[in-house]
Design an enzyme around this catalytic site. Structure first.
Site, PDB file in Angstrom:
ATOM      1  N   ARG A   1       1.726  13.039   0.003  1.00 54.34           N
ATOM      2  CA  ARG A   1       2.691  12.176   0.211  1.00 54.34           C
ATOM      3  C   ARG A   1       3.479  12.605   1.381  1.00 54.34           C
ATOM      4  O   ARG A   1       3.898  11.644   2.331  1.00 54.34           O
ATOM      5  CB  ARG A   1       3.435  12.068  -1.017  1.00 54.34           C
ATOM      6  CG  ARG A   1       5.001  11.404  -0.629  1.00 54.34           C
ATOM      7  CD  ARG A   1       5.699  10.712  -1.955  1.00 54.34           C
ATOM      8  NE  ARG A   1       5.579  11.793  -3.192  1.00 54.34           N
ATOM      9  CZ  ARG A   1       6.253  12.820  -3.279  1.00 54.34           C
ATOM     10  NH1 ARG A   1       7.099  13.501  -2.388  1.00 54.34           N
ATOM     11  NH2 ARG A   1       6.299  13.556  -4.202  1.00 54.34           N
TER      12      ARG A   1
ATOM     13  N   TYR B   1       9.287 -13.755   8.539  1.00 54.76           N
ATOM     14  CA  TYR B   1       8.106 -13.769   7.675  1.00 54.76           C
ATOM     15  C   TYR B   1       8.792 -13.911   6.130  1.00 54.76           C
ATOM     16  O   TYR B   1       9.887 -13.085   6.140  1.00 54.76           O
ATOM     17  CB  TYR B   1       7.465 -12.205   7.827  1.00 54.76           C
ATOM     18  CG  TYR B   1       6.454 -12.181   6.556  1.00 54.76           C
ATOM     19  CD1 TYR B   1       5.172 -12.820   6.819  1.00 54.76           C
ATOM     20  CD2 TYR B   1       6.528 -11.324   5.695  1.00 54.76           C
ATOM     21  CE1 TYR B   1       4.457 -12.636   6.105  1.00 54.76           C
ATOM     22  CE2 TYR B   1       5.361 -10.983   4.914  1.00 54.76           C
ATOM     23  CZ  TYR B   1       4.476 -11.782   4.912  1.00 54.76           C
ATOM     24  OH  TYR B   1       3.583 -11.489   3.981  1.00 54.76           O
TER      25      TYR B   1
ATOM     26  N   LYS C   1      -2.522  -6.952  10.008  1.00 58.90           N
ATOM     27  CA  LYS C   1      -2.866  -8.083  10.900  1.00 58.90           C
ATOM     28  C   LYS C   1      -3.672  -7.667  11.988  1.00 58.90           C
ATOM     29  O   LYS C   1      -4.682  -6.933  11.882  1.00 58.90           O
ATOM     30  CB  LYS C   1      -1.702  -8.726  11.234  1.00 58.90           C
ATOM     31  CG  LYS C   1      -0.652  -9.114  10.294  1.00 58.90           C
ATOM     32  CD  LYS C   1      -1.292 -10.069   9.191  1.00 58.90           C
ATOM     33  CE  LYS C   1      -0.401  -9.986   7.737  1.00 58.90           C
ATOM     34  NZ  LYS C   1       0.960 -10.153   7.858  1.00 58.90           N
TER      35      LYS C   1
ATOM     36  N   ASP D   1       9.884  -6.642  14.859  1.00 57.90           N
ATOM     37  CA  ASP D   1       8.539  -6.737  14.106  1.00 57.90           C
ATOM     38  C   ASP D   1       7.819  -7.240  15.183  1.00 57.90           C
ATOM     39  O   ASP D   1       7.697  -8.433  15.477  1.00 57.90           O
ATOM     40  CB  ASP D   1       8.782  -7.706  12.954  1.00 57.90           C
ATOM     41  CG  ASP D   1       7.360  -7.966  12.086  1.00 57.90           C
ATOM     42  OD1 ASP D   1       6.597  -7.647  12.551  1.00 57.90           O
ATOM     43  OD2 ASP D   1       7.649  -8.163  11.102  1.00 57.90           O
TER      44      ASP D   1
HETATM   45  C1  LIG Z   1       2.336 -10.084   7.100  1.00 58.82           C
HETATM   46  C2  LIG Z   1       3.747  -9.712   7.669  1.00 58.82           C
HETATM   47  C3  LIG Z   1       4.594  -8.662   7.118  1.00 58.82           C
HETATM   48  C4  LIG Z   1       4.338  -8.235   5.908  1.00 58.82           C
HETATM   49  O1  LIG Z   1       3.196  -7.270   5.944  1.00 58.82           O
HETATM   50  P1  LIG Z   1       2.438  -6.862   4.648  1.00 58.82           P
HETATM   51  O2  LIG Z   1       1.387  -5.857   5.271  1.00 58.82           O
HETATM   52  O3  LIG Z   1       1.703  -8.361   4.191  1.00 58.82           O
HETATM   53  O4  LIG Z   1       3.051  -6.271   3.559  1.00 58.82           O
HETATM   54  C5  LIG Z   1       5.810  -8.749   8.002  1.00 58.82           C
HETATM   55  N1  LIG Z   1       5.981  -9.332   9.062  1.00 58.82           N
HETATM   56  C6  LIG Z   1       5.008 -10.085   9.605  1.00 58.82           C
HETATM   57  C7  LIG Z   1       5.332 -10.725  10.791  1.00 58.82           C
HETATM   58  C8  LIG Z   1       3.839 -10.272   9.064  1.00 58.82           C
HETATM   59  O5  LIG Z   1       2.941 -11.132   9.489  1.00 58.82           O
END
Ligand SMILES: *Cc1c(COP(=O)(O)O)cnc(C)c1O
Length: 379
Positions: A46, A98, A195, A170
């Site tokens: 961890r 998001y 992504k 983000d």
């Molecule tokens: C998918 C996404 C998230 C969340 O991420 P997860 O891996 O699904 O928890 C946050 N911000 C953006 C812009 C995203 O596309």
């Protein structure tokens, strides 16, 4: 070194015991110590794990920060960042987020005494008016999902700093290949590695990168204390994905541009949202702060019925949530990713029932265009 060289090499020295060129999946919870207090830098997974550490060093280098942290999901990364703050702190967030982030802020973190204001950060004057003496963070996504609106990161950073607050960005949609928020003045960069960083739709993960040592120490503490870490296997998958980030992103960008141009000329399509099109209202800003435009596009079909027809008629594009993989995904924001946003709020944001979103993959672009052309013929 250049971006691709760093992506392939940083944090990935050959394994010291075997010479393996690829960082092994250290699927272990604990590490044997030579004697009391004498170990090789790892005590418990961890706290630290060699596969995760390799990924964290790699992502930090790509975003230009000194500290990287990998989490079990994008949401776990965002949640960890929010616990840098405490009850009574105020956060100004972009109004179009998001959906999961908005849900975390409104339905979890509010109960712990964090307060949130939402404003249109593509027009920073509105965000400026929302600052309070206790504002600690400005939180933005750029470009936004699904309308591809752009926040000026450098201007947002100076606005936040003028008010004694931090800027978090983000960067999931652009990846560090096309946009590096830290270099533009941001303090914290977040990713859903699910992504583009992973890029192959086979793992869920998240990351935070920052450069400030005090914030880095605190986030390291939080990562270990709260424990939402990315496992060794998933860390390895992201490391593997990142090696081809540059070639994937440039192909995504090329395909994205071609699909956007095709849609913009199509008589059945009313409006295309893609920052690479000169008609995009913030095209100049996009050119200034991004080195490519990515592959996220949304377009207006005019009605829910039309959107349904398009989504039903595609054969190559897959109807699914998520984005950033090598395969093209198509979705309907109003009923899928933004279903939890109340209808009047959706209308205010411009997320109409006829809006369709595409995450353009890296298939042969003629095949994608033929598929969309065929689907649009049903409208
Ligand atoms: C998918 C996404 C998230 C969340 O991420 P997860 O891996 O699904 O928890 C946050 N911000 C953006 C812009 C995203 O596309």
């Amino acid at each position: 070194m250049g971006f691709s060289t760093d992506a392939i090499h940083v944090g990935q020295e050959p394994d010291p015991t075997t010479g393996a060129i690829i960082v092994p999946i250290y699927q272990t919870s604990t590490y044997v110590q030579e004697e009391l207090g004498k170990h090789k830098g790892y005590e418990y997974s961890r706290t630290s794990n060699p596969t995760r550490a390799a990924l964290e060093r790699n992502l930090a280098a790509l975003e230009g920060g000194r500290f990287g942290f990998a989490f079990a999901s994008g949401m776990a990364a965002i949640n960890a960042v929010m616990t840098l703050f405490k009850a009574g702190d105020h956060i100004i967030s972009a109004h179009n987020l998001y959906g999961g982030t908005f849900r975390l802020f409104e339905r979890v973190l509010k109960d712990f005494g964090l307060t949130f204001s939402y404003s249109d950060t593509a027009r920073l004057g509105q965000a400026e008016a929302a600052f309070q003496p206790n504002t600690r963070l400005l939180y933005v996504e750029t470009p936004t999902n699904p309308l591809m609106e752009i926040t000026d990161i450098a201007a947002a950073a100076s606005l936040a700093h003028r008010h004694g607050a931090l800027l978090a960005v983000d960067n999931t949609f652009m990846s560090p290949y096309f946009q590096r928020p830290l270099a533009l003045g941001a303090d914290i960069v977040l990713h859903s590695t699910t992504k583009y960083l992973n890029g192959h739709s086979d793992g869920v993960g998240g990351a935070v990168i920052l450069d400030d040592a005090r914030l880095g120490d605190r986030l390291k503490f939080i990562q270990n204390a709260a424990g939402a870490v990315l496992g060794p296997m998933d860390s390895w998958l992201v490391l593997r994905g990142v090696k081809t980030l540059a070639v994937r992103m440039s192909q995504h960008n090329e395909n994205g541009m071609a699909v956007a141009e095709f849609l913009a000329k199509h008589p059945k399509v009313k409006n295309v949202h893609y920052p690479g099109l000169p008609a995009h209202p913030q095209h100049a800003l996009a050119r200034k702060q991004m080195s490519g435009f990515g592959a996220m596009i949304s377009f207006e079909t005019g009605s829910l019925e039309n959107a349904k027809k398009v989504l039903k008629s595609v054969r190559l594009c897959s109807l699914a949530e998520s984005l950033g993989g090598v395969e093209t995904l198509i979705s309907h924001p109003a009923t899928m990713t933004h279903a939890s946003v109340p209808p009047e709020e959706r209308r205010r944001l411009g997320i109409t029932d006829g809006l369709v979103r595409i995450s353009v993959g890296i298939e042969d672009v003629e095949d994608l265009i033929a598929d969309l052309d065929h689907a649009l013929a049903s409208v």
